[in-house]
Design a protein around this motif. Structure first.
Motif, mmCIF file in Angstrom:
data_model
loop_
_atom_site.group_PDB
_atom_site.id
_atom_site.type_symbol
_atom_site.label_atom_id
_atom_site.label_comp_id
_atom_site.label_asym_id
_atom_site.label_seq_id
_atom_site.Cartn_x
_atom_site.Cartn_y
_atom_site.Cartn_z
ATOM 1 N N ASN A 132 0.807 -1.232 0.000
ATOM 2 C CA ASN A 132 0.000 0.000 0.000
ATOM 3 C C ASN A 132 0.835 1.275 0.000
ATOM 4 O O ASN A 132 0.279 2.376 0.119
ATOM 5 C CB ASN A 132 -1.002 0.020 1.161
ATOM 6 N N PHE A 226 -8.825 3.852 -1.194
ATOM 7 C CA PHE A 226 -8.549 3.928 0.238
ATOM 8 C C PHE A 226 -9.220 5.179 0.785
ATOM 9 O O PHE A 226 -9.396 6.173 0.072
ATOM 10 C CB PHE A 226 -7.046 4.064 0.528
ATOM 11 N N ALA A 228 -8.646 8.448 2.659
ATOM 12 C CA ALA A 228 -7.444 9.275 2.838
ATOM 13 C C ALA A 228 -7.161 9.529 4.320
ATOM 14 O O ALA A 228 -6.001 9.548 4.746
ATOM 15 C CB ALA A 228 -7.609 10.603 2.094
ATOM 16 N N TYR A 231 -4.560 7.381 6.343
ATOM 17 C CA TYR A 231 -3.713 6.566 5.457
ATOM 18 C C TYR A 231 -2.261 6.539 5.946
ATOM 19 O O TYR A 231 -1.655 5.464 6.078
ATOM 20 C CB TYR A 231 -3.768 7.084 4.010
ATOM 21 N N GLN A 235 -0.051 3.336 7.352
ATOM 22 C CA GLN A 235 1.168 2.896 6.675
ATOM 23 C C GLN A 235 2.354 2.867 7.635
ATOM 24 O O GLN A 235 3.166 1.938 7.607
ATOM 25 C CB GLN A 235 1.496 3.816 5.486
ATOM 26 N N GLN A 241 -4.990 -0.970 5.131
ATOM 27 C CA GLN A 241 -5.698 0.270 4.849
ATOM 28 C C GLN A 241 -7.210 0.044 4.859
ATOM 29 O O GLN A 241 -7.699 -1.020 4.497
ATOM 30 C CB GLN A 241 -5.273 0.831 3.488
ATOM 31 N N GLN A 243 -10.410 0.438 3.093
ATOM 32 C CA GLN A 243 -10.614 0.636 1.666
ATOM 33 C C GLN A 243 -12.030 0.356 1.217
ATOM 34 O O GLN A 243 -12.814 -0.318 1.890
ATOM 35 C CB GLN A 243 -9.642 -0.230 0.866
#
Length: 315
Positions: A132, A226, A228, A231, A235, A241, A243
């Motif tokens: 991702n 995804f 936002a 995010y 990560q 994520q 999604q």
């Protein structure tokens, strides 16, 4: 809940019918196509046994609305939408490749990366990425356009040209259109608090030789989104994520030992799970389109579609 998983219409001027994984296309006279988005669900290039309520309407309305929002960038095949599940457009000769574009290392690309591959469709993927992560710039990873029942296969630009699947002149246009559409889709998604992760586009050529966008655009069947918000934090923690895409169906199938491989059996989908899938499709529609989803009358879907298409053709 009523769904539409198969059609058998006989419209005036009908010449042929093509039944794809989720869409059925009726050729009318020499110049028109009537495309019906069914409620069939396809994953790993396999059509699931049961339909998903309202899925066809959602696919059709997202695709046709996005075509209208991108027609200033790229010409498309669309003429009208006489029914929630139907699009009518110009008859085209389709290119036998799907133009897949990826902004992030997700889905198929992530699975290939985890397997140790650093080249996808002749495009190099950087070292040191985790699932991702965003690519330095979007990469185009085409796939051969499979006939019904066959698997799409990765293919490089070099192989497409070498095998004469698409001429170099046309392929340069396909690449240009793909990047423009993805950029517009990325901008629209950002306005809705979403990230357009990856998608695919299909193109055809009209009788007068013009290359146009066909089929679908930015739908949950062709795209991955995804949220936002959060995010970067997810990560940084190497967390999955949040999604909106069909990936949740693929992951459910994988967890139930199905990836479309020989000898594997599609797991049973309960009515409760099917409702969950339908709700997720509605959620994506409302998020990406920024409007409430209005369910069409499904008391007799076949009769409704036939009436609306005949009304358009007779007019």
């Amino acid at each position: 809940m009523n769904t539409i998983t198969d059609t058998n219409f006989n419209f005036p001027g009908q010449q042929s019918v093509y039944k794809g994984k989720v869409r059925e296309v009726y050729s009318i006279n020499e110049d028109l196509l009537v495309m019906i988005a069914t409620d069939r669900l396809s994953a790993f290039d396999v059509v699931m046994p049961k339909g998903i309520p309202f899925k066809g309407q959602i696919l059709n309305q997202i695709a046709t609305k996005f075509m209208k929002q991108t027609e200033d960038l790229v010409p498309n095949w669309l003429i009208d939408t006489p029914d929630p599940n139907v699009a009518v457009g110009h008859r085209c000769e389709p290119f036998m490749v799907e133009m897949v574009i990826r902004g992030y290392l997700s889905g198929h690309a992530a699975r290939e990366y985890k397997a140790g591959k650093r080249m996808l469709c002749g495009v190099e993927m950087p070292e040191g990425m985790i699932e991702n992560d965003k690519f330095p710039s979007p990469i185009i990873t085409p796939a051969t356009k499979a006939e019904q029942g066959d698997h799409d296969e990765d293919i490089s630009r070099e192989d497409i040209l070498a095998r004469g699947i698409v001429s170099e002149e046309d392929y340069l246009i396909l690449e240009d259109y793909t990047r423009k559409l993805f950029q517009r889709g990325t901008e629209i998604a950002a306005q809705r608090g979403l990230i357009l992760v990856d998608t695919k586009y299909e193109f055809g050529k009209t009788k007068d030789g013009k290359i146009v966008l066909i089929d679908e655009i930015h739908t949950p069947d062709s795209s991955r989104y995804f949220y936002a918000d959060g995010y970067q934090e997810r990560q940084a923690k190497a967390e999955p994520q949040k999604q909106l895409s069909k990936e949740f169906v693929r992951q459910w199938l994988i967890s139930n030992d199905f990836q479309g491989l020989d000898g594997q059996t599609v797991p049973e989908m309960s009515d409760d799970y099917i409702k969950t899938v339908s709700d997720r499709y509605i959620e994506l529609y409302e998020n990406i389109m920024g409007e409430s989803f209005v369910k069409a009358d499904v008391s007799n879907i076949h009769e409704r579609i036939e009436k609306n298409v005949l009304g358009f053709l007779n007019a």
